[in-house]
Design a protein around this motif. Structure first.
Motif, PDB file in Angstrom:
ATOM      1  N   MET A 151     -16.263 -19.458   3.457  1.00 20.70           N
ATOM      2  CA  MET A 151     -15.019 -19.157   4.166  1.00 20.70           C
ATOM      3  C   MET A 151     -14.007 -18.440   3.269  1.00 20.70           C
ATOM      4  N   CYS A 152     -13.981 -18.787   1.999  1.00 24.62           N
ATOM      5  CA  CYS A 152     -13.102 -18.073   1.061  1.00 24.62           C
ATOM      6  C   CYS A 152     -13.550 -16.619   0.917  1.00 24.62           C
ATOM      7  N   ALA A 153     -14.871 -16.406   0.894  1.00 22.34           N
ATOM      8  CA  ALA A 153     -15.394 -15.037   0.803  1.00 22.34           C
ATOM      9  C   ALA A 153     -14.997 -14.230   2.039  1.00 22.34           C
ATOM     10  N   VAL A 154     -15.071 -14.873   3.210  1.00 17.43           N
ATOM     11  CA  VAL A 154     -14.668 -14.207   4.451  1.00 17.43           C
ATOM     12  C   VAL A 154     -13.192 -13.827   4.387  1.00 17.43           C
ATOM     13  N   GLN A 155     -12.365 -14.749   3.891  1.00 16.25           N
ATOM     14  CA  GLN A 155     -10.933 -14.466   3.753  1.00 16.25           C
ATOM     15  C   GLN A 155     -10.676 -13.273   2.836  1.00 16.25           C
ATOM     16  N   VAL A 156     -11.343 -13.263   1.687  1.00 16.71           N
ATOM     17  CA  VAL A 156     -11.137 -12.196   0.702  1.00 16.71           C
ATOM     18  C   VAL A 156     -11.505 -10.836   1.293  1.00 16.71           C
ATOM     19  N   VAL A 157     -12.659 -10.787   1.983  1.00 15.01           N
ATOM     20  CA  VAL A 157     -13.102  -9.522   2.578  1.00 15.01           C
ATOM     21  C   VAL A 157     -12.112  -9.069   3.650  1.00 15.01           C
ATOM     22  N   GLY A 158     -11.699 -10.004   4.513  1.00 14.11           N
ATOM     23  CA  GLY A 158     -10.766  -9.661   5.576  1.00 14.11           C
ATOM     24  C   GLY A 158      -9.435  -9.165   5.059  1.00 14.11           C
ATOM     25  N   LEU A 159      -8.885  -9.856   4.066  1.00 17.02           N
ATOM     26  CA  LEU A 159      -7.592  -9.451   3.505  1.00 17.02           C
ATOM     27  C   LEU A 159      -7.699  -8.118   2.763  1.00 17.02           C
ATOM     28  N   SER A 160      -8.815  -7.901   2.088  1.00 14.67           N
ATOM     29  CA  SER A 160      -9.011  -6.634   1.373  1.00 14.67           C
ATOM     30  C   SER A 160      -9.059  -5.463   2.341  1.00 14.67           C
ATOM     31  N   LYS A 161      -9.671  -5.689   3.522  1.00 12.67           N
ATOM     32  CA  LYS A 161      -9.728  -4.637   4.524  1.00 12.67           C
ATOM     33  C   LYS A 161      -8.351  -4.343   5.110  1.00 12.67           C
ATOM     34  N   GLU A 162      -7.470  -5.361   5.123  1.00 15.00           N
ATOM     35  CA  GLU A 162      -6.101  -5.131   5.597  1.00 15.00           C
ATOM     36  C   GLU A 162      -5.327  -4.238   4.632  1.00 15.00           C
ATOM     37  N   GLY A 163      -5.785  -4.228   3.384  1.00 15.57           N
ATOM     38  CA  GLY A 163      -5.114  -3.401   2.376  1.00 15.57           C
ATOM     39  C   GLY A 163      -4.648  -4.264   1.225  1.00 15.57           C
ATOM     40  N   ILE A 164      -5.258  -4.072   0.073  1.00 17.77           N
ATOM     41  CA  ILE A 164      -4.955  -4.916  -1.079  1.00 17.77           C
ATOM     42  C   ILE A 164      -3.497  -4.781  -1.528  1.00 17.77           C
ATOM     43  N   ASN A 165      -2.874  -3.673  -1.169  1.00 13.64           N
ATOM     44  CA  ASN A 165      -1.472  -3.451  -1.544  1.00 13.64           C
ATOM     45  C   ASN A 165      -0.494  -3.861  -0.440  1.00 13.64           C
ATOM     46  N   GLY A 166      -1.035  -4.534   0.578  1.00  9.90           N
ATOM     47  CA  GLY A 166      -0.183  -4.949   1.685  1.00  9.90           C
ATOM     48  C   GLY A 166       0.819  -6.021   1.267  1.00  9.90           C
ATOM     49  N   ARG A 167       1.911  -6.094   2.003  1.00  9.46           N
ATOM     50  CA  ARG A 167       2.999  -7.050   1.767  1.00  9.46           C
ATOM     51  C   ARG A 167       3.599  -6.896   0.365  1.00  9.46           C
ATOM     52  N   LYS A 168       3.488  -5.723  -0.203  1.00 10.92           N
ATOM     53  CA  LYS A 168       4.028  -5.492  -1.547  1.00 10.92           C
ATOM     54  C   LYS A 168       5.548  -5.649  -1.523  1.00 10.92           C
ATOM     55  N   GLY A 169       6.078  -6.320  -2.494  1.00 17.14           N
ATOM     56  CA  GLY A 169       7.509  -6.561  -2.558  1.00 17.14           C
ATOM     57  C   GLY A 169       7.931  -7.837  -1.878  1.00 17.14           C
ATOM     58  N   SER A 170       6.994  -8.495  -1.137  1.00 12.05           N
ATOM     59  CA  SER A 170       7.307  -9.772  -0.491  1.00 12.05           C
ATOM     60  C   SER A 170       7.048 -10.910  -1.473  1.00 12.05           C
ATOM     61  N   LYS A 171       7.302 -12.130  -1.018  1.00 14.72           N
ATOM     62  CA  LYS A 171       7.086 -13.289  -1.877  1.00 14.72           C
ATOM     63  C   LYS A 171       5.608 -13.659  -1.993  1.00 14.72           C
ATOM     64  N   TYR A 172       4.778 -13.016  -1.184  1.00 22.58           N
ATOM     65  CA  TYR A 172       3.338 -13.297  -1.284  1.00 22.58           C
ATOM     66  C   TYR A 172       2.534 -12.052  -0.912  1.00 22.58           C
ATOM     67  N   PRO A 173       2.394 -11.113  -1.855  1.00 20.41           N
ATOM     68  CA  PRO A 173       1.593  -9.918  -1.601  1.00 20.41           C
ATOM     69  C   PRO A 173       0.139 -10.282  -1.321  1.00 20.41           C
ATOM     70  N   ILE A 174      -0.538  -9.408  -0.598  1.00 21.02           N
ATOM     71  CA  ILE A 174      -1.956  -9.655  -0.288  1.00 21.02           C
ATOM     72  C   ILE A 174      -2.778  -9.749  -1.565  1.00 21.02           C
ATOM     73  N   SER A 175      -2.438  -8.957  -2.575  1.00 22.38           N
ATOM     74  CA  SER A 175      -3.188  -9.005  -3.837  1.00 22.38           C
ATOM     75  C   SER A 175      -3.122 -10.404  -4.460  1.00 22.38           C
ATOM     76  N   ASP A 176      -1.960 -11.039  -4.383  1.00 25.09           N
ATOM     77  CA  ASP A 176      -1.819 -12.400  -4.918  1.00 25.09           C
ATOM     78  C   ASP A 176      -2.643 -13.392  -4.105  1.00 25.09           C
ATOM     79  N   GLN A 177      -2.623 -13.237  -2.782  1.00 23.37           N
ATOM     80  CA  GLN A 177      -3.380 -14.150  -1.933  1.00 23.37           C
ATOM     81  C   GLN A 177      -4.873 -14.010  -2.166  1.00 23.37           C
ATOM     82  N   VAL A 178      -5.332 -12.766  -2.314  1.00 19.12           N
ATOM     83  CA  VAL A 178      -6.752 -12.533  -2.598  1.00 19.12           C
ATOM     84  C   VAL A 178      -7.145 -13.202  -3.913  1.00 19.12           C
ATOM     85  N   THR A 179      -6.289 -13.093  -4.922  1.00 18.85           N
ATOM     86  CA  THR A 179      -6.568 -13.735  -6.215  1.00 18.85           C
ATOM     87  C   THR A 179      -6.646 -15.253  -6.068  1.00 18.85           C
ATOM     88  N   ASP A 180      -5.699 -15.844  -5.335  1.00 20.91           N
ATOM     89  CA  ASP A 180      -5.689 -17.294  -5.132  1.00 20.91           C
ATOM     90  C   ASP A 180      -6.956 -17.761  -4.425  1.00 20.91           C
TER      91      ASP A 180
END
Length: 233
Positions: A151-180
């Motif tokens: 399920m974590c792998a599914v999350q990582v793939v899905g979020l990466s497809k949304e754009g690894i640079n998404g939510r940049k400048g917010s309190k939780y960028p997609i790149s940070d979530q993918v790392t977590d």
């Protein structure tokens, strides 16, 4: 479902136009993430019922007292401690992801249900299936740990497809979530490997300790070697 997943790019639904073939992030967080825990909870009463039936069919009062708990050495205890520490780390990583999702008002789906799986897995391992009352409890833990990796792998793939640079400048960028999430996937994988290692370790030690090397004489109340003939008078 809207309250569970607010301010998402897509609503709740299995089909996503952004992360296809991975479902929408709301669907993943609400349906897929807790799925291994639901399966584990479904298996728990089944294995318990089968264990009760097995004990009734095979119970022998004359040999019940011979069952012994394997002794634990320092190495086994050390690996077990690492196992529990990794579960606690995964627990904290999940807390971190939930808190940071709440900071951007994204909703958390049913991610807190993951805590049930972590606690259940730790309890079954610590109690050895409630001290042997649940046969095949390792199957439940395998579902939780391996399911967590998937399920974590599914999350990582899905979020990466949304754009690894998404939510940049917010309190939780997609790149940070993918790392977590990637860290959690790694923790789940190591926990699963330690579960397997400790299971084989425990089984081999139990097999050695249960090897019939001696038996107690019911008349003398002392231990005698198996196959040893009584001394002639």
């Amino acid at each position: 479902m809207v309250k569970l997943c607010t301010h998402r790019v897509e609503g709740f639904g299995p089909h996503s136009k952004i992360s296809s073939p991975i479902p929408t992030s709301c669907f993943v967080d609400t349906i897929l993430i807790p799925l291994p825990v639901w399966v584990a909870l479904f298996l728990l009463p089944i294995l318990l019922a089968l264990s009760i039936h097995h004990r009734k069919q095979n119970f022998n009062p004359s040999t019940a007292y011979l069952r012994a708990k394997p002794r634990r050495n320092c190495a086994f205890s050390t690996v077990s401690i690492i196992y529990y520490i990794l579960i606690v780390c995964n627990f904290l990583m999940q807390v971190l992801e939930i808190v940071r999702l709440e900071l951007i008002h994204f909703g958390i789906g049913l991610q807190p249900f993951v805590f049930v799986g972590l606690i259940l897995g730790a309890w079954l391992h610590w109690s050895e299936g409630a001290r042997g009352r649940i046969r095949g409890w390792q199957t439940i833990n395998a579902v939780v740990w391996i399911g967590g990796v998937v399920m974590c792998a599914v999350q990582v793939v899905g979020l990466s497809k949304e754009g690894i640079n998404g939510r940049k400048g917010s309190k939780y960028p997609i790149s940070d979530q993918v790392t977590d999430i990637a860290v959690m996937a790694g923790l789940y994988a190591v926990i699963a490997m330690l579960e397997l290692l400790l299971g084989f370790w425990r089984a081999s030690r139990r097999a050695r300790e249960n090897t019939p090397k001696s038996e107690m004489s019911p008349f003398m109340g002392t231990w005698e070697s198996v196959g040893k003939y009584p001394t002639t008078v």
